[in-house]
Design a protein around this motif. Sequence first.
Motif, PDB file in Angstrom:
ATOM      1  N   GLU A  83     123.428  25.029 105.576  1.00 12.30           N
ATOM      2  CA  GLU A  83     122.458  25.244 106.658  1.00 12.30           C
ATOM      3  C   GLU A  83     121.025  25.146 106.145  1.00 12.30           C
ATOM      4  N   THR A  84     120.795  25.715 104.974  1.00 12.97           N
ATOM      5  CA  THR A  84     119.447  25.662 104.395  1.00 12.97           C
ATOM      6  C   THR A  84     119.052  24.219 104.106  1.00 12.97           C
ATOM      7  N   TYR A  85     119.941  23.471 103.499  1.00 11.28           N
ATOM      8  CA  TYR A  85     119.654  22.066 103.195  1.00 11.28           C
ATOM      9  C   TYR A  85     119.449  21.268 104.479  1.00 11.28           C
ATOM     10  N   ASP A  86     120.338  21.492 105.459  1.00 11.67           N
ATOM     11  CA  ASP A  86     120.233  20.751 106.719  1.00 11.67           C
ATOM     12  C   ASP A  86     118.932  21.064 107.454  1.00 11.67           C
ATOM     13  N   ARG A  87     118.376  22.254 107.268  1.00 11.65           N
ATOM     14  CA  ARG A  87     117.083  22.577 107.880  1.00 11.65           C
ATOM     15  C   ARG A  87     115.925  21.951 107.116  1.00 11.65           C
ATOM     16  N   LEU A  88     116.031  21.927 105.788  1.00 13.35           N
ATOM     17  CA  LEU A  88     114.913  21.445 104.965  1.00 13.35           C
ATOM     18  C   LEU A  88     114.843  19.917 104.883  1.00 13.35           C
ATOM     19  N   ALA A  89     115.983  19.250 104.818  1.00  9.97           N
ATOM     20  CA  ALA A  89     115.979  17.794 104.612  1.00  9.97           C
ATOM     21  C   ALA A  89     115.155  17.053 105.673  1.00  9.97           C
ATOM     22  N   PRO A  90     115.275  17.365 106.977  1.00 15.60           N
ATOM     23  CA  PRO A  90     114.462  16.637 107.970  1.00 15.60           C
ATOM     24  C   PRO A  90     112.964  16.949 107.875  1.00 15.60           C
ATOM     25  N   LEU A  91     112.621  18.042 107.193  1.00 17.18           N
ATOM     26  CA  LEU A  91     111.207  18.421 107.089  1.00 17.18           C
ATOM     27  C   LEU A  91     110.486  17.655 105.982  1.00 17.18           C
ATOM     28  N   LEU A  92     111.241  17.025 105.058  1.00 18.81           N
ATOM     29  CA  LEU A  92     110.629  16.316 103.935  1.00 18.81           C
ATOM     30  C   LEU A  92     109.777  15.135 104.394  1.00 18.81           C
ATOM     31  N   PRO A  93     110.267  14.240 105.286  1.00 16.45           N
ATOM     32  CA  PRO A  93     109.431  13.114 105.693  1.00 16.45           C
ATOM     33  C   PRO A  93     108.138  13.559 106.405  1.00 16.45           C
ATOM     34  N   LYS A  94     108.174  14.717 107.040  1.00 12.39           N
ATOM     35  CA  LYS A  94     106.989  15.210 107.750  1.00 12.39           C
ATOM     36  C   LYS A  94     106.107  16.044 106.831  1.00 12.39           C
ATOM     37  N   ARG A  95     106.519  16.197 105.608  1.00 15.31           N
ATOM     38  CA  ARG A  95     105.816  16.939 104.567  1.00 15.31           C
ATOM     39  C   ARG A  95     105.677  18.435 104.879  1.00 15.31           C
ATOM     40  N   TYR A  96     106.660  18.962 105.651  1.00 13.80           N
ATOM     41  CA  TYR A  96     106.684  20.405 105.883  1.00 13.80           C
ATOM     42  C   TYR A  96     107.491  21.102 104.785  1.00 13.80           C
ATOM     43  N   ALA A  97     108.203  20.321 104.021  1.00 14.24           N
ATOM     44  CA  ALA A  97     108.958  20.837 102.876  1.00 14.24           C
ATOM     45  C   ALA A  97     108.689  19.920 101.694  1.00 14.24           C
ATOM     46  N   SER A  98     108.653  20.509 100.512  1.00 18.72           N
ATOM     47  CA  SER A  98     108.380  19.713  99.315  1.00 18.72           C
ATOM     48  C   SER A  98     109.680  19.079  98.812  1.00 18.72           C
ATOM     49  N   PRO A  99     109.562  17.983  98.054  1.00 15.85           N
ATOM     50  CA  PRO A  99     110.771  17.392  97.469  1.00 15.85           C
ATOM     51  C   PRO A  99     111.523  18.390  96.584  1.00 15.85           C
ATOM     52  N   GLU A 100     110.775  19.229  95.933  1.00 12.01           N
ATOM     53  CA  GLU A 100     111.394  20.235  95.075  1.00 12.01           C
ATOM     54  C   GLU A 100     112.235  21.215  95.899  1.00 12.01           C
ATOM     55  N   GLN A 101     111.739  21.643  97.055  1.00 12.19           N
ATOM     56  CA  GLN A 101     112.494  22.552  97.912  1.00 12.19           C
ATOM     57  C   GLN A 101     113.782  21.893  98.409  1.00 12.19           C
ATOM     58  N   VAL A 102     113.682  20.630  98.792  1.00  9.87           N
ATOM     59  CA  VAL A 102     114.853  19.913  99.287  1.00  9.87           C
ATOM     60  C   VAL A 102     115.856  19.703  98.151  1.00  9.87           C
ATOM     61  N   ASP A 103     115.372  19.335  96.965  1.00 15.87           N
ATOM     62  CA  ASP A 103     116.273  19.165  95.809  1.00 15.87           C
ATOM     63  C   ASP A 103     116.962  20.476  95.450  1.00 15.87           C
TER      64      ASP A 103
END
Length: 179
Positions: A83-103
């Motif tokens: 669930e955490t990954y599924d919430r963060l992954a779509p936020l990466l292209p919009k730059r609401y989440a960092s690549p490090e957070q998604v990784d």
Amino acid sequence: PRVSGPIRSLPIQENQLVPAGGVLFEIDPEPYQLAADIARANLDAVKGELGNARRAIEAQRLQVKAAAGALVQTETALLLATETYDRLAPLLPKRYASPEQVDTARRAKETAAAAVEVARAELAAAEASVLDTSAIEARFLAATAALAQAELAVRDCTVRAPFEGRVAGMNLAVGAFAR
């Protein structure tokens, strides 16, 4: 007699009236008593084994419960990580989440998935390790029968008259071997 051995006592005499159930002679019971003692010790040993096996099985069943609980925990952790990954992954292209957070979230999800597989394997191993007492229970029954047979032989050392009668033609003496 139903057992063989040297005659230890001979309480009857020629021409004596013997009531039904009266003692005719006694065979030395010592070897039969020793066999009964051995059979009793064997039965006690098997009883101990059976008790130990039952306690071990109970411990193994508790390990199965613990492994099942651990599996539920890891499945819950996997669900949370997914669930955490599924919430963060779509936020990466919009730059609401960092690549490090998604990784980090992706690695947490992969780690949780691996933990679920380990927990499933541990549960399967715990279930497979639960022993069965049928072999020991069979040995217990055999030891019980062996003891009963040995105790019967001890009782059979005392030969009793099957019916009332008079002793005639007696050719026995103390120390003679009865077959």
